[in-house]
Design a protein around this motif. Structure first.
Motif, PDB file in Angstrom:
ATOM      1  N   THR A  35       0.916  -1.218  -0.121  1.00  0.00           N
ATOM      2  CA  THR A  35      -0.123   0.051   0.154  1.00  0.00           C
ATOM      3  C   THR A  35       0.933   1.415  -0.029  1.00  0.00           C
ATOM      4  N   ILE A  36       0.593   2.011  -0.742  1.00  0.00           N
ATOM      5  CA  ILE A  36       1.035   3.376  -0.779  1.00  0.00           C
ATOM      6  C   ILE A  36      -0.034   4.599  -0.137  1.00  0.00           C
ATOM      7  N   GLU A  37       0.514   5.348   0.956  1.00  0.00           N
ATOM      8  CA  GLU A  37      -0.327   6.558   1.524  1.00  0.00           C
ATOM      9  C   GLU A  37       0.388   7.716   1.139  1.00  0.00           C
ATOM     10  N   TRP A  38      -0.307   8.684   0.758  1.00  0.00           N
ATOM     11  CA  TRP A  38       0.113   9.962   0.065  1.00  0.00           C
ATOM     12  C   TRP A  38      -0.612  11.086   1.234  1.00  0.00           C
ATOM     13  N   ASN A  45      -2.622  16.781  -4.954  1.00  0.00           N
ATOM     14  CA  ASN A  45      -3.493  15.751  -5.001  1.00  0.00           C
ATOM     15  C   ASN A  45      -2.537  14.489  -5.642  1.00  0.00           C
ATOM     16  N   VAL A  46      -3.349  13.427  -5.783  1.00  0.00           N
ATOM     17  CA  VAL A  46      -2.902  12.340  -6.468  1.00  0.00           C
ATOM     18  C   VAL A  46      -4.014  11.942  -7.582  1.00  0.00           C
ATOM     19  N   GLU A  47      -3.602  11.884  -9.022  1.00  0.00           N
ATOM     20  CA  GLU A  47      -4.467  11.296 -10.030  1.00  0.00           C
ATOM     21  C   GLU A  47      -3.951  10.676 -10.791  1.00  0.00           C
ATOM     22  N   PHE A  48      -4.189   9.296 -11.056  1.00  0.00           N
ATOM     23  CA  PHE A  48      -3.593   8.378 -11.792  1.00  0.00           C
ATOM     24  C   PHE A  48      -4.080   8.522 -13.213  1.00  0.00           C
ATOM     25  N   PRO A  52      -1.566  -0.947 -15.118  1.00  0.00           N
ATOM     26  CA  PRO A  52      -1.700  -2.338 -16.211  1.00  0.00           C
ATOM     27  C   PRO A  52      -3.221  -2.451 -16.372  1.00  0.00           C
ATOM     28  N   ASP A  53      -4.271  -1.640 -15.603  1.00  0.00           N
ATOM     29  CA  ASP A  53      -5.601  -2.035 -16.074  1.00  0.00           C
ATOM     30  C   ASP A  53      -6.417  -0.706 -15.621  1.00  0.00           C
ATOM     31  N   PHE A  54      -6.591   0.052 -16.588  1.00  0.00           N
ATOM     32  CA  PHE A  54      -7.131   1.429 -16.199  1.00  0.00           C
ATOM     33  C   PHE A  54      -8.414   1.462 -15.170  1.00  0.00           C
ATOM     34  N   SER A  55      -9.172   0.276 -15.680  1.00  0.00           N
ATOM     35  CA  SER A  55     -10.436   0.307 -14.921  1.00  0.00           C
ATOM     36  C   SER A  55     -10.249   0.028 -13.505  1.00  0.00           C
ATOM     37  N   SER A  56      -9.116  -0.300 -13.003  1.00  0.00           N
ATOM     38  CA  SER A  56      -9.000  -0.570 -11.611  1.00  0.00           C
ATOM     39  C   SER A  56      -7.994   0.349 -11.031  1.00  0.00           C
ATOM     40  N   LEU A  57      -7.773   1.536 -11.567  1.00  0.00           N
ATOM     41  CA  LEU A  57      -7.123   2.652 -10.987  1.00  0.00           C
ATOM     42  C   LEU A  57      -8.239   3.418 -10.079  1.00  0.00           C
ATOM     43  N   PRO A  58      -7.416   4.014  -8.948  1.00  0.00           N
ATOM     44  CA  PRO A  58      -8.354   4.578  -7.874  1.00  0.00           C
ATOM     45  C   PRO A  58      -8.811   6.087  -8.610  1.00  0.00           C
ATOM     46  N   GLU A  59      -9.774   6.549  -8.058  1.00  0.00           N
ATOM     47  CA  GLU A  59     -10.409   7.841  -8.408  1.00  0.00           C
ATOM     48  C   GLU A  59      -9.355   9.108  -7.883  1.00  0.00           C
ATOM     49  N   LYS A  60      -9.443  10.074  -8.484  1.00  0.00           N
ATOM     50  CA  LYS A  60      -8.675  11.122  -7.984  1.00  0.00           C
ATOM     51  C   LYS A  60      -8.718  11.734  -6.546  1.00  0.00           C
ATOM     52  N   SER A  61      -7.809  12.057  -5.929  1.00  0.00           N
ATOM     53  CA  SER A  61      -8.131  12.317  -4.678  1.00  0.00           C
ATOM     54  C   SER A  61      -8.340  13.703  -4.717  1.00  0.00           C
ATOM     55  N   ASP A  62      -8.793  14.408  -3.471  1.00  0.00           N
ATOM     56  CA  ASP A  62      -9.223  15.668  -3.226  1.00  0.00           C
ATOM     57  C   ASP A  62      -7.746  16.274  -2.809  1.00  0.00           C
ATOM     58  N   LEU A  63      -7.841  17.695  -3.263  1.00  0.00           N
ATOM     59  CA  LEU A  63      -6.782  18.659  -2.878  1.00  0.00           C
ATOM     60  C   LEU A  63      -6.511  18.522  -1.400  1.00  0.00           C
ATOM     61  N   ASN A  72      -2.561  -4.270  -6.343  1.00  0.00           N
ATOM     62  CA  ASN A  72      -2.841  -5.714  -6.396  1.00  0.00           C
ATOM     63  C   ASN A  72      -2.429  -6.140  -7.634  1.00  0.00           C
ATOM     64  N   LEU A  73      -2.106  -5.262  -8.828  1.00  0.00           N
ATOM     65  CA  LEU A  73      -1.664  -5.830  -9.965  1.00  0.00           C
ATOM     66  C   LEU A  73      -0.464  -5.357 -10.479  1.00  0.00           C
ATOM     67  N   PRO A  74       0.425  -6.311 -10.758  1.00  0.00           N
ATOM     68  CA  PRO A  74       1.774  -6.062 -11.293  1.00  0.00           C
ATOM     69  C   PRO A  74       1.954  -5.123 -12.503  1.00  0.00           C
ATOM     70  N   GLY A  75       2.936  -4.212 -12.459  1.00  0.00           N
ATOM     71  CA  GLY A  75       2.983  -3.372 -13.770  1.00  0.00           C
ATOM     72  C   GLY A  75       3.603  -1.877 -13.216  1.00  0.00           C
ATOM     73  N   VAL A  76       3.498  -1.184 -14.351  1.00  0.00           N
ATOM     74  CA  VAL A  76       3.987   0.328 -14.072  1.00  0.00           C
ATOM     75  C   VAL A  76       2.606   1.248 -13.654  1.00  0.00           C
ATOM     76  N   TYR A  77       2.665   2.127 -12.833  1.00  0.00           N
ATOM     77  CA  TYR A  77       1.742   3.076 -12.643  1.00  0.00           C
ATOM     78  C   TYR A  77       2.227   4.517 -12.711  1.00  0.00           C
ATOM     79  N   LEU A  78       1.514   5.461 -13.525  1.00  0.00           N
ATOM     80  CA  LEU A  78       1.697   6.936 -13.645  1.00  0.00           C
ATOM     81  C   LEU A  78       0.748   7.566 -12.819  1.00  0.00           C
ATOM     82  N   TYR A  79       1.121   8.727 -12.081  1.00  0.00           N
ATOM     83  CA  TYR A  79       0.341   9.481 -11.432  1.00  0.00           C
ATOM     84  C   TYR A  79       0.886  10.817 -11.258  1.00  0.00           C
ATOM     85  N   HIS A  80      -0.097  11.776 -10.979  1.00  0.00           N
ATOM     86  CA  HIS A  80       0.543  13.294 -11.316  1.00  0.00           C
ATOM     87  C   HIS A  80      -0.345  13.938  -9.986  1.00  0.00           C
ATOM     88  N   CYS A  81      -0.096  15.191  -9.781  1.00  0.00           N
ATOM     89  CA  CYS A  81      -0.779  16.115  -9.103  1.00  0.00           C
ATOM     90  C   CYS A  81      -1.539  17.056 -10.170  1.00  0.00           C
TER      91      CYS A  81
END
Length: 129
Positions: A35-38, A45-48, A52-63, A72-81
């Protein structure tokens, strides 16, 4: 009496926001189930953007909100503020040392500055794998 346990211990990593419009850990190498906690910070904030599976990405966090996600899925994930992504405030998560979807991540449309930051983060990710 010998007891064998199949218990797997997952870990939690905390990522903060720096005064330099970056994440305190820009490239996180974790295992499946970790788990990662921001931690909250004003105007960030955090927005993915991909994984590896776009449908399983979390929703954008609030500011300025705590955000947590278990990978739970292996692969590379990219996120930004969201407000600072075009300025290069990006982060990568490499789960299970699996780069199978790296070409998809590299193909995500980003500003020129953010694309340059992404290439730097990919070099770091590969050198630490």
């Amino acid at each position: 009496l010998l007891i064998i346990s199949n218990t797997v211990y997952s870990k939690t990593i905390q990522i903060d926001f720096t005064p330099y419009e970056t994440y305190s850990i820009e490239v996180a190498h974790i295992d499946v189930g970790d788990t990662i906690e921001w931690l909250p910070n004003v105007d960030h904030n955090v927005e993915f953007l991909g994984g590896p599976d776009f449908s399983s990405l979390p929703e954008k966090s609030d500011l300025n909100a705590f955000h947590s996600f278990t990978f739970n899925l292996p692969g590379v994930y990219l996120y930004h503020c969201t407000p600072h992504g075009n300025m290069g405030m990006l982060g990568l998560v490499i789960v299970g040392n699996d780069f199978h979807n790296l070409k998809d991540i590299e193909g995500i449309e980003l500003s020129r500055v953010a694309k340059s930051v992404l290439q730097r983060l990919i070099r770091i990710a590969k050198s630490n794998s």
